[in-house]
Motif scaffolding. Structure first.
Motif, PDB file in Angstrom:
ATOM      1  N   MET B  38      38.480  -7.394 -35.171  1.00  0.00           N
ATOM      2  CA  MET B  38      39.124  -6.461 -34.270  1.00  0.00           C
ATOM      3  C   MET B  38      38.232  -6.095 -33.097  1.00  0.00           C
ATOM      4  SD  MET B  38      41.047  -3.220 -35.758  1.00  0.00           S
ATOM      5  CE  MET B  38      40.115  -3.428 -37.209  1.00  0.00           C
ATOM      6  N   ILE B  43      30.371  -5.335 -28.481  1.00  0.00           N
ATOM      7  CA  ILE B  43      30.226  -3.879 -28.438  1.00  0.00           C
ATOM      8  C   ILE B  43      29.215  -3.432 -29.459  1.00  0.00           C
ATOM      9  CG2 ILE B  43      32.588  -3.539 -27.617  1.00  0.00           C
ATOM     10  CD1 ILE B  43      33.116  -2.262 -30.389  1.00  0.00           C
ATOM     11  N   ALA B  47      29.584   1.435 -32.543  1.00  0.00           N
ATOM     12  CA  ALA B  47      31.019   1.426 -32.322  1.00  0.00           C
ATOM     13  C   ALA B  47      31.734   0.880 -33.554  1.00  0.00           C
ATOM     14  CB  ALA B  47      31.353   0.565 -31.115  1.00  0.00           C
ATOM     15  N   ARG B  48      31.166  -0.149 -34.122  1.00  0.00           N
ATOM     16  CA  ARG B  48      31.765  -0.708 -35.328  1.00  0.00           C
ATOM     17  C   ARG B  48      31.764   0.315 -36.449  1.00  0.00           C
ATOM     18  NH1 ARG B  48      31.691  -6.283 -36.563  1.00  0.00           N
ATOM     19  NH2 ARG B  48      30.444  -5.988 -38.411  1.00  0.00           N
ATOM     20  N   ALA B  50      31.778   3.503 -36.076  1.00  0.00           N
ATOM     21  CA  ALA B  50      32.760   4.536 -35.756  1.00  0.00           C
ATOM     22  C   ALA B  50      34.161   4.074 -36.162  1.00  0.00           C
ATOM     23  CB  ALA B  50      32.718   4.846 -34.261  1.00  0.00           C
ATOM     24  N   ARG B  54      36.788   5.695 -38.678  1.00  0.00           N
ATOM     25  CA  ARG B  54      38.141   6.079 -38.290  1.00  0.00           C
ATOM     26  C   ARG B  54      39.141   5.578 -39.321  1.00  0.00           C
ATOM     27  NH1 ARG B  54      40.165   4.177 -33.001  1.00  0.00           N
ATOM     28  NH2 ARG B  54      38.500   5.469 -32.220  1.00  0.00           N
ATOM     29  N   TYR B  83      47.654  -2.792 -34.941  1.00  0.00           N
ATOM     30  CA  TYR B  83      48.699  -2.336 -34.019  1.00  0.00           C
ATOM     31  C   TYR B  83      48.544  -0.878 -33.668  1.00  0.00           C
ATOM     32  CZ  TYR B  83      51.155  -6.680 -34.748  1.00  0.00           C
ATOM     33  OH  TYR B  83      51.505  -7.997 -34.766  1.00  0.00           O
ATOM     34  N   ASN B  84      47.720  -0.172 -34.475  1.00  0.00           N
ATOM     35  CA  ASN B  84      47.523   1.220 -34.206  1.00  0.00           C
ATOM     36  C   ASN B  84      48.841   1.985 -34.291  1.00  0.00           C
ATOM     37  OD1 ASN B  84      45.430   2.935 -33.769  1.00  0.00           O
ATOM     38  ND2 ASN B  84      45.904   3.209 -31.599  1.00  0.00           N
ATOM     39  N   ARG B  85      49.725   1.497 -35.105  1.00  0.00           N
ATOM     40  CA  ARG B  85      51.016   2.166 -35.278  1.00  0.00           C
ATOM     41  C   ARG B  85      51.257   2.301 -36.773  1.00  0.00           C
ATOM     42  NH1 ARG B  85      55.436  -1.366 -33.196  1.00  0.00           N
ATOM     43  NH2 ARG B  85      56.735   0.481 -33.360  1.00  0.00           N
TER      44      ARG B  85
ATOM     45  N   ASN D 226      49.407  -3.878 -28.767  1.00  0.00           N
ATOM     46  CA  ASN D 226      49.207  -2.487 -28.450  1.00  0.00           C
ATOM     47  C   ASN D 226      49.438  -2.226 -26.975  1.00  0.00           C
ATOM     48  OD1 ASN D 226      48.209   0.155 -28.812  1.00  0.00           O
ATOM     49  ND2 ASN D 226      46.961  -0.682 -30.478  1.00  0.00           N
ATOM     50  N   ASN D 228      48.591   0.878 -25.762  1.00  0.00           N
ATOM     51  CA  ASN D 228      47.713   1.999 -25.458  1.00  0.00           C
ATOM     52  C   ASN D 228      46.374   1.456 -24.980  1.00  0.00           C
ATOM     53  OD1 ASN D 228      45.825   4.022 -25.530  1.00  0.00           O
ATOM     54  ND2 ASN D 228      46.451   4.829 -27.539  1.00  0.00           N
ATOM     55  N   ALA D 231      43.407   1.943 -27.121  1.00  0.00           N
ATOM     56  CA  ALA D 231      43.359   1.321 -28.443  1.00  0.00           C
ATOM     57  C   ALA D 231      43.503  -0.191 -28.375  1.00  0.00           C
ATOM     58  CB  ALA D 231      44.458   1.896 -29.336  1.00  0.00           C
ATOM     59  N   ARG D 233      43.006  -3.989 -28.123  1.00  0.00           N
ATOM     60  CA  ARG D 233      41.819  -4.710 -28.531  1.00  0.00           C
ATOM     61  C   ARG D 233      41.874  -6.186 -28.210  1.00  0.00           C
ATOM     62  NH1 ARG D 233      38.497  -1.536 -30.239  1.00  0.00           N
ATOM     63  NH2 ARG D 233      39.082   0.402 -31.235  1.00  0.00           N
ATOM     64  N   LEU D 304      34.502   7.733 -25.803  1.00  0.00           N
ATOM     65  CA  LEU D 304      34.919   6.903 -26.941  1.00  0.00           C
ATOM     66  C   LEU D 304      33.821   5.890 -27.254  1.00  0.00           C
ATOM     67  CD1 LEU D 304      38.621   6.033 -26.051  1.00  0.00           C
ATOM     68  CD2 LEU D 304      37.822   7.595 -27.822  1.00  0.00           C
ATOM     69  N   PRO D 305      33.055   6.125 -28.296  1.00  0.00           N
ATOM     70  CA  PRO D 305      31.928   5.230 -28.564  1.00  0.00           C
ATOM     71  C   PRO D 305      32.376   3.830 -28.987  1.00  0.00           C
ATOM     72  CG  PRO D 305      32.239   6.741 -30.403  1.00  0.00           C
ATOM     73  CD  PRO D 305      33.209   7.155 -29.330  1.00  0.00           C
ATOM     74  N   ASP D 306      33.589   3.741 -29.543  1.00  0.00           N
ATOM     75  CA  ASP D 306      33.978   2.451 -30.073  1.00  0.00           C
ATOM     76  C   ASP D 306      35.028   1.785 -29.201  1.00  0.00           C
ATOM     77  OD1 ASP D 306      35.832   4.361 -30.588  1.00  0.00           O
ATOM     78  OD2 ASP D 306      36.449   3.521 -32.518  1.00  0.00           O
ATOM     79  N   SER D 307      35.104   2.183 -27.950  1.00  0.00           N
ATOM     80  CA  SER D 307      36.163   1.629 -27.120  1.00  0.00           C
ATOM     81  C   SER D 307      35.845   0.191 -26.751  1.00  0.00           C
ATOM     82  CB  SER D 307      36.344   2.460 -25.850  1.00  0.00           C
ATOM     83  OG  SER D 307      35.479   1.986 -24.846  1.00  0.00           O
ATOM     84  N   TYR D 308      36.897  -0.468 -26.313  1.00  0.00           N
ATOM     85  CA  TYR D 308      36.791  -1.839 -25.878  1.00  0.00           C
ATOM     86  C   TYR D 308      35.773  -1.980 -24.746  1.00  0.00           C
ATOM     87  CZ  TYR D 308      38.823  -6.424 -24.708  1.00  0.00           C
ATOM     88  OH  TYR D 308      39.048  -7.744 -24.478  1.00  0.00           O
ATOM     89  N   THR D 361      43.300   7.621 -28.968  1.00  0.00           N
ATOM     90  CA  THR D 361      43.350   6.295 -29.598  1.00  0.00           C
ATOM     91  C   THR D 361      44.524   6.181 -30.566  1.00  0.00           C
ATOM     92  OG1 THR D 361      41.918   6.962 -31.411  1.00  0.00           O
ATOM     93  CG2 THR D 361      40.851   6.029 -29.469  1.00  0.00           C
ATOM     94  N   GLN D 362      45.060   7.332 -30.972  1.00  0.00           N
ATOM     95  CA  GLN D 362      46.144   7.279 -31.952  1.00  0.00           C
ATOM     96  C   GLN D 362      47.520   7.387 -31.298  1.00  0.00           C
ATOM     97  OE1 GLN D 362      45.682   6.658 -35.335  1.00  0.00           O
ATOM     98  NE2 GLN D 362      43.659   6.212 -34.480  1.00  0.00           N
ATOM     99  N   TYR D 363      47.531   7.595 -29.992  1.00  0.00           N
ATOM    100  CA  TYR D 363      48.811   7.751 -29.311  1.00  0.00           C
ATOM    101  C   TYR D 363      49.492   6.393 -29.190  1.00  0.00           C
ATOM    102  CZ  TYR D 363      52.069   9.105 -25.569  1.00  0.00           C
ATOM    103  OH  TYR D 363      53.177   9.343 -24.823  1.00  0.00           O
ATOM    104  N   GLU D 364      50.785   6.368 -29.482  1.00  0.00           N
ATOM    105  CA  GLU D 364      51.439   5.072 -29.485  1.00  0.00           C
ATOM    106  C   GLU D 364      51.651   4.525 -28.070  1.00  0.00           C
ATOM    107  OE1 GLU D 364      55.074   4.808 -31.685  1.00  0.00           O
ATOM    108  OE2 GLU D 364      55.466   2.814 -30.872  1.00  0.00           O
TER     109      GLU D 364
END
Lengths: 337, 323, 361, 550
Positions: B38, B43, B47-48, B50, B54, B83-85, D226, D228, D231, D233, D304-308, D361-364
């Motif tokens: 993913m 990165i 980050a991984r 984190a 999560r 998908y974060n959904r 995705n 968002n 989020a 990736r 966001l430490p883990d952002s893309y 990050t959780q917002y659809e």
């Protein structure tokens, strides 16, 4: 019958639980089919006893318990003075040798891949006979006794190459090869053609005469029982309702059920006048057995007293016992509904 | 009967729970952690970490399991990592497409299989019978992907009868269930994949029906029906086929599981937006919540269809009573 | 009403043809009941199937005629035959247990049969079904039962009811009681007799049990190896059978009425293999009185008395046959003959083997 | 008898002495040599995941066996491989993997600093070759801080020279991005290195050839997961999101930073950059784009430490609005790629929507609202994403929108290409399909134009520079002669790609940053490898096994 009986059965019971799913777990009174319900009888050495009755009467189950194909729920059986429930291995093996059974359909009980020789030699080998010459001699001897002559002609045949009568003879030869004391024959002729039934019956008779075999002949056919057997025990829904000398029982049936049974047999005699006894042909549910005498619901002579009958066998004629609380003279038309 | 169904449903819930537990353990003992596929490897490591936090993957297995069970009881399958959904939404988007394709494929397979099987048994020994058997076995053993591509080449590209790809025409509007699934455009897209899938599934019902039919035809009541002077058609369909159907029905329920698996390639070759591809991807990406959800729901569907088959069986065969 | 002439039926089997019925002729008068008896494989059930043309795919009528009310049924179209089944010739089949379709109610199956041949409405057909059910002593509610909810006797009665439903001209009952218990069998036989007296249908009753025939039928036909051995009215047959096979059968059968009977005698040997060509009298191998003539020439069915026919070269010697047939030794001689024959064949075979071995060297 | 015996004895003695003298002929006895080269394992791709890498690892194992080194090629699942490479233990000898050529990687920082600097040679960081070279580290740091492009290029070129000599890894090949579009329907397509046809520019500038078909269908064989931006990736998510959301700077087709949502920037100091926002922009919902939105967007990304984009936002210390049009970025240290990567990557999101959604990050974000050239219309998972042109955009777009259509297999796309249901593809064609389109049997593909763009990414054999024998630069250099680069390119890739070579990191396709003068070890010459090893003091023992220099 002063001497010790060859087979003695006391209060034999066989109950099958009725599976009805998870609900049974919570029931105190587990439902059972009483296939055999407290029967007792003695069979003298060299006697042939006929067990008669309709399907569901428990006659086959009784036979199978004696050869230990099934375990009895309760009761005692002794064979030649030894209790059947013996614990030692040796005793069990002895039973297997002394008590043999032949079945209705020889085609289903013979291994189709075994030749006649292998079929008959197998029990000998299992019971430790190693001498090949002796085995061959015994096999040939038994085949000859069983009426398959010349024996050599049949040794290498397979079951499918033989007629029904010949197969039954092979089954009998296998049954006697260990020189048993007791032979249980469960409808051995009912699958066979009329013209050869007599042969098998005569063979069984001869086995008794020549080898001193004690026999239980299980059948629904009163004519063959009458011809073959010394005594007859008539069973109905797990109980013995009448027992006695075969000719007497058939000529003078004491129990209404026996009367019905006898009167139902077709007779190849245009002059024969049957005694008409009419009953309903539906056998009651084996799980919800009727109160008292089990024949009450169908009996043309049922009286209120029948509802408290406990199937006690009463001697009505010499050597002939009936479980009916009335003698034939006392029978009156049905008075309960 | 109702009691029986209730009992079965109860057993089903327990079974599902056990299956869910097994699936849970299976994924967590699989090599590779979900962040690997993913997260861009470039990165930072934090980050991984984190991400793992999560998704709750830093917790002990036991804690994760407790959370999993609590969520499961509330029918919450969690969020798909990828998908974060919510998993149920992801599945909900795709399941109807899969089910519709599967059911229409099974319809094709069963219609052709039952009628063909009955016909083949009735005309036992005819050359057409062996053609039928061979034909169905070829479709069963040929690679589905190849058969699908050939079908597209012939019926879409060369003949232009059906669209080649997807479930709807490009840019088709309409979002409600009816707008999506009840119209000509959808049907046109459905035909080719369901026929290809149907032919793939055909062998099972066809051969079971044929064998079962042969068995039934030797029964005495068939001779009796003839002796009654019924027409051959009536004997065939009213007496023989109806009884021969019984084993086919049972096989049908077991078939569902195989069908969902067997359909993956069909979905790929026709770009059918079903669940099939999602299953494969969820597993390869270690998207635990989605993979778990999909498997649990498929298990539930299979068990349910088994129950349905048993009930239908009882309906078809009066000798069966459930208590 | 039914005049069967020279009927032959063949089955195609692996490596040849089995002639199950070979030139059988008989007639059946209106309201007559005919019993066909014989051992398994004698062709009695095949006759039933042939009359209704329900032979399996490998079987066919290879010769003869079946005149039914003057029409020859052989050669009629399948559709004409179908229309005739049940309505004019009904079958009560062998296995009551399995002759009803388990997934339909009994009533539905009867109504189906009725409506297939008449313009009756469902309601009328139902009424008729109730009627025939009461004739066989079944309650109306049993129409709504599935076969598995009925006892064997009830099922057989339902099948009999079905056969009666369209008042056919002929009822063919193929071993209708074999699978049933004695008491039930007795009851069914009584019922069949009673019904037969009530209605005007003719009946063909097929069984292996001659005592059943003696109770139910007016005429008896004894079959052996696909041929008719003897036809007689029942009384005459049981008092004075002619054919040696019939004599053997009578002696082979235990009866509950006889007292202190001596040893039964059965007929040694087994029925002929009909897939091989037959010569002479079919019974000669097992017949204690067989001569060279019997071995070579087939005897015709000859009239011996009024309504009594027997297929034997020596019908005139019947008196001595009857005497001899009661003796054990008579039949034992046959057994010896057969055993000797086997020995000879075995020896012959061995010689052949030796020869083959010798040739190999 | 006696004679015979003596003769035999003599023969035996002779034989024995021969053996002894043979052994004696070697200059050094085995025990005097260096340590044997340990048995090695190379973790390769699974054949179904990357056939070329798999084959090349097998080849290398065979070649090494010939020079007396045991190397086991062990095909490994990708996620397992990543676990090993980024894991705490750093327990591996060699592996095969690749870096994809994303557009932001046109900036040399990724390939110079991130994957080669010794700071990153620790567990979990990107220098999985564990390469460590002090001289190189100085250059890698310097190029990062040099804000002057020409001067920076000088440093990058010097750094490349070191990498070429040290060979921390062996680059095998780069793939060519061969794609296609319908030339009868659209024209003026832009083809970009590392991006192909569906880049940031094609949708902006492509022109429909007929007014009947103004909405191109872009085919993808990978699903969008995705919508968002916080989020998302996958590259495929981004390729669409960057057309819906706008960015301050875009990289031109020639890879030069071009002011976009910003009208310009000013480097105030080495660590301070002011960016001016374009006036009059609006989001798709009609609300204006303000400095506030920009600051909020960057601030959110930074948190966001883990952002893309974490690696791009990490150098930023703070971001603030200077006035209504200007945003000031303060960097922790001079960071040269700031303009070319950070400003070109971070999307601007409408604050008025996002500040109310809780965890971003959780917002659809089912209906994305951005300020980019295309408006979101609808998305059907597994099927299609539909957009339309944003008419209030400052840049004139010719097409009326586009449809991003998702296929399950490249075969499916090919059949729809033939049926003219697809106008542009967004992924690289597989060689079989390239050939089919080229052959154009029966004129089925006459309407298509094949395009080819070199990839700046590359696939390589990674070597753990911490472990023998890969800690020996001579060995690494010698190793480069054992790789058959032609086999990889001509046979396995059917010619669709470009050649690798030992030490190569910045591809020739990246013309500006690639140093054409450094020597590249890209010849297959096993004899040469033996020579180099012998020169470097490697020896072979009596079993033919290679031993390290003493």
């Amino acid at each position: 019958m002063s001497e010790t009986p060859m087979i003695s059965i006391a209060n034999l019971n066989k109950h099958y639980p009725v599976r009805r799913g998870a609900r049974d777990l919570f029931r105190q009174d587990r439902q059972v089919v009483r296939a055999v319900d407290g029967i007792s009888l003695d069979i003298a050495s060299g006697e042939i006893l006929g067990l008669a009755g309709e399907s569901g009467s428990g006659k086959t189950t009784t036979g199978e318990i004696i050869v230990r194909l099934q375990e009895a729920t309760a009761g005692e059986i002794t064979v030649d003075g030894h209790p059947l429930e013996a614990s030692s291995r040796k005793d069990r093996k002895r039973f297997r040798r002394e008590v043999q059974m032949i079945f209705q359909d020889p085609y289903e009980t013979l291994n189709p891949r075994f030749t006649v020789f292998e079929t008959i030699a197998e029990p000998l080998r299992i019971h430790g006979l190693k001498d090949k010459g002796e085995i061959a001699r015994r096999v040939t001897e038994c085949l000859t006794i069983a009426g398959l002559k010349p024996a050599e002609h049949y040794l290498d045949r397979f079951p499918h190459e033989m007629s029904g009568g010949q197969r039954q003879r092979v089954a009998i030869a296998r049954g006697i090869v260990l020189r048993p004391k007791v032979l249980i024959a469960d409808e051995p002729v009912s699958m066979l053609d009329v013209s050869i039934r007599a042969d098998i019956l005569n063979l069984l008779k001869r086995l008794r005469d020549e080898m001193g075999l004690t026999m239980i002949y299980v059948s629904h056919d009163l004519a063959t029982i009458k011809y073959l057997c010394d005594r007859i025990a008539v069973m109905y829904l797990g109980k013995i309702v009448e027992i006695g000398d075969a000719e007497d029982v058939i000529a003078h049936p004491q129990h209404p059920y026996t009367q019905v049974l006898v009167s139902s047999v077709p007779v190849a005699d245009p002059d024969y006048q049957r005694q008409e006894v009419t009953v309903d042909d539906a056998v009651p549910d084996q799980i919800n057995l009727p109160e008292g005498c089990r024949f009450t619901p169908r009996c043309p002579y049922a009286q209120p007293a029948c509802l408290s009958c406990d199937h006690e066998l009463v001697e009505r004629r010499k050597g002939q016992q009936s479980a009916c609380i009335f003698s034939p003279e006392e029978l009156r038309p049905r008075s309960i509904s | 009967m109702l009691f029986y169904i209730a009992k079965r449903l109860m057993v089903m819930v327990i079974m599902l729970f056990l299956i869910a537990t097994m699936i849970f353990l299976m994924f967590r003992t699989m090599p590779g952690d979900p962040t690997a596929s993913m997260v861009d490897p470039s990165i930072p490591r934090e980050a991984r970490q984190a991400l793992l936090e999560r998704y709750g993957l830093h917790e002990s297995l036991w804690t994760q399991y407790q959370i999993f069970v609590q969520d499961l009881v509330r029918l919450d399958f969690g969020n798909s990592f990828f998908y974060n959904r919510p998993v149920l939404r992801v599945i909900g988007d795709r399941l109807p497409a899969t089910l519709i394709l599967m059911l229409s494929a099974m319809l094709v397979a069963y219609l052709a299989g039952v009628l063909g099987g009955a016909w083949m048994a009735w005309h036992r020994g005819s050359p057409l019978e062996s053609v039928g058997v061979t034909f169905s076995l070829i479709f069963r053993s040929a690679p589905t992907f190849w058969v699908g591509l050939m079908a597209i080449m012939v019926f879409s590209v060369a003949l232009g009868w059906f669209p080649a790809q997807g479930m709807r025409s490009t840019g088709y509007t309409g979002d409600t269930f009816f707008e999506i699934f009840v119209n000509r455009d959808f049907l046109r897209h459905l035909i080719l994949p369901s026929i290809v899938a149907g032919f793939y599934f055909l062998a099972t019902p066809l051969l079971i029906m044929r064998n079962s039919m042969l068995e039934v035809m030797s029964e005495d009541y068939i001779e009796m029906a003839r002796a009654k002077g019924l027409t051959e058609r009536r004997v065939l369909y009213h007496h023989a086929a109806r009884n021969a159907l019984l084993p086919v029905v049972t096989a049908g329920a077991l078939f569902i599981g195989a069908a969902i698996g067997g359909q993956v390639l069909i979905e790929v070759v026709f770009s059918w937006p079903g669940l099939g591809r999602e299953i494969v991807q969820a597993v390869t990406r270690s998207d635990y919540p989605l993979a778990q959800g999909v498997f649990i729901i498929i298990s539930a569907i299979m068990m349910f269809m088994n129950l349905v088959a048993d009930v239908v069986y009882a309906f078809l065969d009066p000798r069966i009573t459930y208590r | 009403m039914l005049d069967v002439q020279n009927l032959s039926v063949e089955y195609k089997i692996q490596g040849g043809v089995l002639r199950a019925v070979d030139g059988v002729s008989f007639t059946l008068k209106r309201a007559e009941s005919l019993g066909i008896v014989g051992e398994s494989g004698c062709g009695k059930s095949t006759i039933a199937k042939a009359l209704l043309q329900l032979l399996p795919k490998n079987g066919k009528i290879s010769g003869g005629h079946v005149f039914f009310d003057g029409d020859d049924l052989v050669g009629k179209s399948a559709e004409e035959i179908r229309k005739m089944r049940q309505k004019r010739i009904a079958l009560v089949s062998q296995s009551a247990m399995n002759s009803l379709n388990p997934v339909h109610t009994v009533g539905k199956q009867i109504i189906e049969a009725i409506r297939c041949h008449s313009r009756m409405s469902v309601k009328e057909a139902y009424a008729r079904a109730v009627e025939v059910f009461s004739m066989v002593g079944l309650e109306e509610k049993r129409l709504r039962s599935f076969p598995h909810q009925l006892s064997g006797g009830m099922k057989q009665r339902a099948i009999i009811a079905m056969a009666l439903s369209l008042e056919p001209d002929i009822i063919i009952a193929d071993e209708p009681t074999t699978a049933l218990d004695v008491v039930v069998q007795g009851r069914i036989l009584q019922r069949i007799q009673k019904i037969h007296k009530e209605i005007s249908s003719s009946m063909i009753f097929i069984t292996h049990d001659i005592s059943v025939v003696s109770e139910v039928c007016e005429t008896i036909m004894v079959m052996y190896g696909g041929r008719v051995m003897e036809i007689a009215d029942t009384d005459s047959f049981f008092r004075a059978p002619y054919h040696p096979y019939s004599l053997g059968l009578q002696n082979a059968f235990p009866s509950i009425t006889e007292i202190g009977r001596e040893e039964l005698v059965s007929i040694p040997g087994s029925p002929p293999n009909l897939s091989e060509p037959q010569e002479g009298c079919r019974f000669h191998v097992r017949c204690p009185f067989a001569t060279e003539t019997c071995r070579i020439q087939e005897p015709p069915l000859e009239k011996v008395r009024d309504d009594h026919y027997s297929a034997c070269w020596y019908n005139d010697k019947v008196e001595s046959f009857r005497r001899e047939a009661g003796k054990r030794d008579t039949w034992e001689s046959v057994r010896k003959r057969i055993e000797e024959q086997i020995l000879r064949e075995d020896a012959h075979e061995e010689i052949e083997h030796e020869e083959i071995k010798g040739a190999g060297r | 008898m006696g004679k015979m015996h003596i003769f035999r004895m003599a023969l035996a003695c002779l034989a024995l002495s021969l053996v002894v003298s043979c052994g004696g002929r070697a200059d050094v006895a085995d025990e005097d040599m260096g340590a044997p080269v340990p048995n090695l394992v190379i973790l390769s791709s699974l054949p179904e995941a990357n056939r070329v890498n798999y084959e090349m690892a097998q080849e290398l194992a065979e070649e090494l066996a010939k020079i007396g080194v045991t190397l086991e090629a062990r095909p490994t699942d990708f996620s397992v491989l990543l676990d090993v490479l980024y894991g705490e233990d750093m327990d591996y000898d060699a592996y095969t993997i690749g870096w994809s050529g994303r557009v932001e990687r046109l900036d040399p920082d990724m390939f110079i600093h991130s994957i080669n600097h010794s700071d990153n040679a620790v567990a979990g960081a990107n220098n999985t070759s564990r390469f460590s070279n002090a001289e190189f580290d100085i250059l890698a740091d310097a190029q990062r801080q040099e804000m002057d492009v020409e001067a920076r290029r000088e440093i990058v070129w010097r750094a490349q020279r070191i990498l070429a000599e040290e060979v921390p890894r062996i680059t095998l090949y780069s793939r060519a991005n061969v794609q296609t579009y319908d030339k009868t329907r659209f024209t003026n397509m832009v083809n970009m290195s590392g991006e192909g046809l569906f880049n940031e520019w094609s949708p902006l500038v492509m022109e429909p050839l007929s007014q009947d078909h103004t909405v191109p269908v872009v085919a993808s064989n990978i699903n969008i997961t995705n919508l968002n931006p916080f989020a998302a990736r996958s590259v495929y998510d981004w390729r669409n999101l960057r057309l819906i959301y706008d960015k301050l700077v875009r990289l031109s087709p020639q890879v030069e930073p071009e002011p976009w949502a910003a009208t310009g920037w000013e480097i105030v100091e080495d660590t301070v950059v002011d960016v001016t926002i374009r006036e009059g922009m609006t989001f798709h919902d009609g609300k204006p784009v303000t400095v506030d939105d920009v600051v909020w967007s960057y601030q959110t990304w930074m948190d966001l430490p883990d952002s893309y984009f974490a690696s791009f936002t990490n150098p930023i210390e703070s971001v603030e609005a200077r006035d209504g049009q200007t945003v000031r970025f303060v960097l922790e240290a001079p960071y040269a790629p700031f303009i070319t990567t950070t400003l070109t990557q971070i999307p601007i999101v409408p604050r008025h929507i996002w500040e109310n959604v809780g965890d971003v990050t959780q917002y659809e974000n089912a209906r994305p609202v951005g300020s980019g050239p295309f408006k979101f219309v609808r998305f059907r998972p597994g099927e299609e994403l539909v957009t339309e042109r944003f008419d209030d955009y400052f840049f004139p777009v010719n097409i009326e929108g586009y449809i991003f259509k998702i296929y399950a297999s490249p075969e499916g796309v090919l059949s729809d290409l033939e049926l003219k249901n697809v106008d542009v593809i967004s992924y690289d064609l597989i060689p079989a399909h390239i050939n089919q389109i080229k052959n154009n049997e029966g004129g089925r593909f006459s309407h298509l134009e094949l395009t080819e763009a070199p990839d700046i990414g590359f696939f390589y054999i990674g070597l753990n520079n911490n472990r023998p024998p890969f800690n020996n630069a001579d060995f690494r250099r010698a190793l480069t002669y054992l790789v058959d680069y032609d086999y990889a390119l001509d046979v396995l890739l059917e010619g669709y790609g470009s050649r690798g070579g030992g030490g190569l990191v910045i591809n020739a396709a990246n013309e500006f940053w690639h140093n054409p003068e450094v020597p590249i070890y890209d010849t297959y010459d096993p004899e040469k490898a033996r020579e180099l090893l012998a020169e470097a003091g490697f020896t072979w023992d009596s079993n033919g096994r290679l031993r390290m220099p003493r």
